[in-house]
Design a protein around this motif. Structure first.
Motif, PDB file in Angstrom:
ATOM      1  N   VAL A  47       0.831  -1.191   0.000  1.00  0.00           N
ATOM      2  CA  VAL A  47       0.000   0.000   0.000  1.00  0.00           C
ATOM      3  C   VAL A  47       0.875   1.254   0.000  1.00  0.00           C
ATOM      4  O   VAL A  47       0.614   2.241  -0.663  1.00  0.00           O
ATOM      5  N   LYS A  48       1.986   1.174   0.747  1.00  0.00           N
ATOM      6  CA  LYS A  48       2.883   2.323   0.831  1.00  0.00           C
ATOM      7  C   LYS A  48       3.428   2.701  -0.541  1.00  0.00           C
ATOM      8  O   LYS A  48       3.522   3.859  -0.894  1.00  0.00           O
ATOM      9  N   ARG A  49       3.786   1.690  -1.320  1.00  0.00           N
ATOM     10  CA  ARG A  49       4.314   1.974  -2.648  1.00  0.00           C
ATOM     11  C   ARG A  49       3.261   2.590  -3.554  1.00  0.00           C
ATOM     12  O   ARG A  49       3.570   3.338  -4.463  1.00  0.00           O
ATOM     13  N   ALA A  50       1.993   2.262  -3.278  1.00  0.00           N
ATOM     14  CA  ALA A  50       0.913   2.746  -4.134  1.00  0.00           C
ATOM     15  C   ALA A  50       0.432   4.141  -3.748  1.00  0.00           C
ATOM     16  O   ALA A  50      -0.377   4.736  -4.444  1.00  0.00           O
ATOM     17  N   GLY A  51       0.911   4.673  -2.616  1.00  0.00           N
ATOM     18  CA  GLY A  51       0.457   5.976  -2.153  1.00  0.00           C
ATOM     19  C   GLY A  51       0.826   7.090  -3.117  1.00  0.00           C
ATOM     20  O   GLY A  51       1.909   7.091  -3.705  1.00  0.00           O
ATOM     21  N   GLU A  52      -0.080   8.055  -3.269  1.00  0.00           N
ATOM     22  CA  GLU A  52       0.177   9.182  -4.162  1.00  0.00           C
ATOM     23  C   GLU A  52       1.249  10.097  -3.582  1.00  0.00           C
ATOM     24  O   GLU A  52       1.293  10.338  -2.380  1.00  0.00           O
ATOM     25  N   SER A  53       2.073  10.625  -4.447  1.00  0.00           N
ATOM     26  CA  SER A  53       3.104  11.560  -4.020  1.00  0.00           C
ATOM     27  C   SER A  53       2.534  12.969  -3.950  1.00  0.00           C
ATOM     28  O   SER A  53       1.471  13.259  -4.514  1.00  0.00           O
ATOM     29  N   SER A  54       3.258  13.862  -3.291  1.00  0.00           N
ATOM     30  CA  SER A  54       2.844  15.268  -3.227  1.00  0.00           C
ATOM     31  C   SER A  54       2.779  15.871  -4.626  1.00  0.00           C
ATOM     32  O   SER A  54       1.903  16.689  -4.924  1.00  0.00           O
ATOM     33  N   LYS A  55       3.699  15.463  -5.487  1.00  0.00           N
ATOM     34  CA  LYS A  55       3.725  16.011  -6.837  1.00  0.00           C
ATOM     35  C   LYS A  55       2.454  15.657  -7.605  1.00  0.00           C
ATOM     36  O   LYS A  55       1.893  16.498  -8.325  1.00  0.00           O
ATOM     37  N   GLN A  56       1.973  14.410  -7.454  1.00  0.00           N
ATOM     38  CA  GLN A  56       0.743  13.988  -8.139  1.00  0.00           C
ATOM     39  C   GLN A  56      -0.457  14.782  -7.632  1.00  0.00           C
ATOM     40  O   GLN A  56      -1.292  15.237  -8.423  1.00  0.00           O
ATOM     41  N   ILE A  57      -0.538  14.941  -6.316  1.00  0.00           N
ATOM     42  CA  ILE A  57      -1.647  15.697  -5.737  1.00  0.00           C
ATOM     43  C   ILE A  57      -1.542  17.161  -6.142  1.00  0.00           C
ATOM     44  O   ILE A  57      -2.541  17.813  -6.467  1.00  0.00           O
ATOM     45  N   ARG A  58      -0.327  17.677  -6.136  1.00  0.00           N
ATOM     46  CA  ARG A  58      -0.109  19.084  -6.471  1.00  0.00           C
ATOM     47  C   ARG A  58      -0.529  19.397  -7.899  1.00  0.00           C
ATOM     48  O   ARG A  58      -1.030  20.502  -8.181  1.00  0.00           O
ATOM     49  N   GLU A  59      -0.362  18.454  -8.795  1.00  0.00           N
ATOM     50  CA  GLU A  59      -0.787  18.672 -10.183  1.00  0.00           C
ATOM     51  C   GLU A  59      -2.283  18.919 -10.266  1.00  0.00           C
ATOM     52  O   GLU A  59      -2.749  19.773 -11.019  1.00  0.00           O
ATOM     53  N   ARG A  60      -3.072  18.155  -9.486  1.00  0.00           N
ATOM     54  CA  ARG A  60      -4.523  18.378  -9.472  1.00  0.00           C
ATOM     55  C   ARG A  60      -4.851  19.721  -8.819  1.00  0.00           C
ATOM     56  O   ARG A  60      -5.738  20.451  -9.281  1.00  0.00           O
ATOM     57  N   VAL A  61      -4.141  20.020  -7.747  1.00  0.00           N
ATOM     58  CA  VAL A  61      -4.353  21.301  -7.074  1.00  0.00           C
ATOM     59  C   VAL A  61      -4.041  22.460  -8.016  1.00  0.00           C
ATOM     60  O   VAL A  61      -4.770  23.459  -8.074  1.00  0.00           O
ATOM     61  N   MET A  62      -2.972  22.312  -8.789  1.00  0.00           N
ATOM     62  CA  MET A  62      -2.582  23.375  -9.715  1.00  0.00           C
ATOM     63  C   MET A  62      -3.603  23.565 -10.830  1.00  0.00           C
ATOM     64  O   MET A  62      -3.847  24.693 -11.275  1.00  0.00           O
TER      65      MET A  62
END
Length: 524
Positions: free
Chosen positions: A410-425
């Motif tokens: 599950v840890k390996r599958a967790g989203e990174s800050s960069k992936q989340i930040r792209e949606r936020v941007m």
């Protein structure tokens, strides 16, 4: 013998141009400073005399009078050593009068003649530019900070000897002797400079609901409260929110840098603050440290968190009066401090992120673990008043992590800050286009006028909103916050209109506060 040297000083977050007038004349020998100043400013005279002696320039045995103008402004906490030293040397003829013309001087002098950094460089340089000055001589450690103001010639010096040598040279020799400091502002805004690569959302296992709430909060710059038992990752989530926030714009960076400069929090040789601030504090913090003020008013933590995150861990451990002091800044985005000596206003457009246990022991409402009495829980939760709770857009539970969520898979599958930040941007881009030319950057900043324009509801959505509003007995402020929150959720979905599902999710973030604060105070 008379000379007039230009300097500058800060007052609150603003700055002003100051004239340092020096008169050396016959009469009873002495050194007198006038100009409505505090005792600490007068100490500059003693430092200057010793520094001049130690670099080989003897202060004349004469009557020396130094005037700091304008006299109507009380001089407190300012540093005028360098302009006084240059003024004395100019008045005695060691420096030619034309050599100091149209130059502004800033700097503190050590007894050995070293030039030490000062506070407030950026706002003073900005003010100097608006008044038509082109050249500023200041401490070398402040040079990069001053050089971010375009069109200014910033000369960074390390010692009084360097200043004298620079002013004694002709125009052509000066730039060879001490090259002006230059800063490429765009080169400062790299991903490495903007984000902390040591913190990432991929470090957090599970807690999909809390991470979703953090993403929405980041996209619309909404206030967030995380509620849950100890060890569930509340602080981890809060500390990683800056990694998914949009980067500071150049204008925002200048605002933040100005505050840090005035507060004396700028690192040496630092040009700009490019990371969104993240300020955290202990619950024993004083009122003036949190909000600002003091004998000599300075920005508090909420101003240092301007355009960034103010994190209050174990929020109910803070006194109720201390938390309630956030009400006005959360609403007005500015801190107003009134003193007998004047009024001071500090920017305070911050994102409040709080983390808390639901009771003193931390395990309520699990009665198998929680041994707290009802009145103890009520007293604990009452530290966060109804008016403050009304100003928080998102309240989300952070439950105990399941063992399955802690597996390496599950840890390996967790989203990174960069992936989340792209949606936020992407959501941020929508808001940027929506509010172009209005002075608004995020959905959370909308006034009722913008809400009426950009949060229009269809028939179904309006009926749902009215029904739920009455059922939950919400305040008018809470009603508007839910609409702003739903607008952000719709932006994350790429939807032009607010749909019922967006309203439902927005309302869900008001459910947790009702579970814990059953007898809420009437919003003010």
């Amino acid at each position: 013998m008379f000379s007039s040297i230009t300097s500058g000083a800060v007052r609150g977050i603003d700055s002003y141009i100051m004239k340092v007038e020096v008169d050396v004349s016959d009469g009873l020998p002495g050194f007198n400073m006038v100009g409505f100043m505090s005792g600490d400013v007068k100490e500059a005279g003693a430092r200057v005399k010793v520094a001049l002696k130690n670099v080989g320039y003897k202060v004349p045995v004469a009557k020396i009078t130094v005037n700091l103008s304008p006299a109507v402004i009380r001089k407190e906490g300012i540093v005028v050593d360098l302009p006084i030293a240059v003024g004395i040397l100019t008045a005695t003829g060691d420096i030619k009068e034309e050599a100091v013309k149209d130059i502004l001087f800033l700097g503190e002098i050590g007894l050995d003649g070293d030039i030490r950094p000062i506070k407030g460089t950026l706002p003073i340089v900005t003010k100097a530019k608006s008044k038509g000055y082109k050249t500023i001589i200041l401490p070398k450690k402040n040079a990069k900070e001053g050089a971010v103001v375009p069109g200014m010639k910033i000369v960074g010096i390390s010692s009084l000897q360097e200043v004298i040598a620079y002013l004694s040279a002709n125009e052509k020799e000066r730039d060879e002797l001490i090259p002006p400091t230059k800063v490429d502002i765009k080169s400062l805004f790299t991903e490495k400079d903007i984000y902390d690569d040591k913190l990432d959302f991929s470090d957090i296992n599970g807690q999909a609901g809390a991470k979703r709430a953090a993403e929405i909060a980041a996209a619309g710059f909404h206030h967030l409260l995380l509620v849950g038992p100890p060890g569930t990752g509340k602080s981890m989530i809060a500390k990683r929110i800056p990694t998914i926030l949009p980067p500071l714009s150049e204008d925002e960076s200048m605002e933040v840098t100005t505050i840090y400069s005035v507060a004396g929090r700028m690192p040496d040789n630092k040009a700009l603050i490019t990371k969104r601030p993240f300020m955290s504090t202990h619950h024993m913090v004083t009122e003036s440290a949190l909000v600002g003020g003091g004998g000599l008013p300075r920005p508090g933590l909420i101003s240092l968190a301007h355009r960034g995150v103010l994190f209050l861990d174990e929020m109910p451990e803070f006194s109720r009066s201390l938390i309630d002091m956030l009400r006005q800044p959360m609403e007005d985005k500015v801190v107003n401090i009134t003193r007998s000596k004047g009024n001071y206003a500090y920017p305070a457009d911050f994102q409040l992120v709080g983390a808390m246990n639901p009771c003193p022991c931390g395990y309520y409402p699990d009665r198998n673990k929680c041994m707290c009495l009802p009145h103890e829980i009520k007293r604990y939760l009452s530290h966060i008043s109804g008016p403050i709770l009304d100003r928080i857009d998102i309240v989300v539970e952070v439950p105990k992590v399941d063992i399955a969520d802690l597996s390496s898979k599950v840890k390996r599958a967790g989203e990174s800050s960069k992936q989340i930040r792209e949606r936020v941007m992407r959501a941020r881009k929508i808001q940027e286009e929506r509010f172009a030319g209005t002075g608004i950057s995020f959905n959370s900043q909308m006034t009722p006028k913008e809400i009426d324009k950009y949060c229009k509801l269809g028939t179904v959505e309006q009926a749902f909103m009215e029904h739920t509003f009455c059922t939950m007995e919400l305040s008018a402020r809470a009603y508007h916050k839910i609409l702003k929150l739903a607008r952000t959720i719709a932006d994350l979905d790429g939807s032009e209109r607010i749909e019922k599902i967006h309203l439902m999710e927005a309302f869900s973030y008001r459910m947790s506060d009702g579970q814990y604060w059953n007898s809420r105070e009437e919003s003010e």
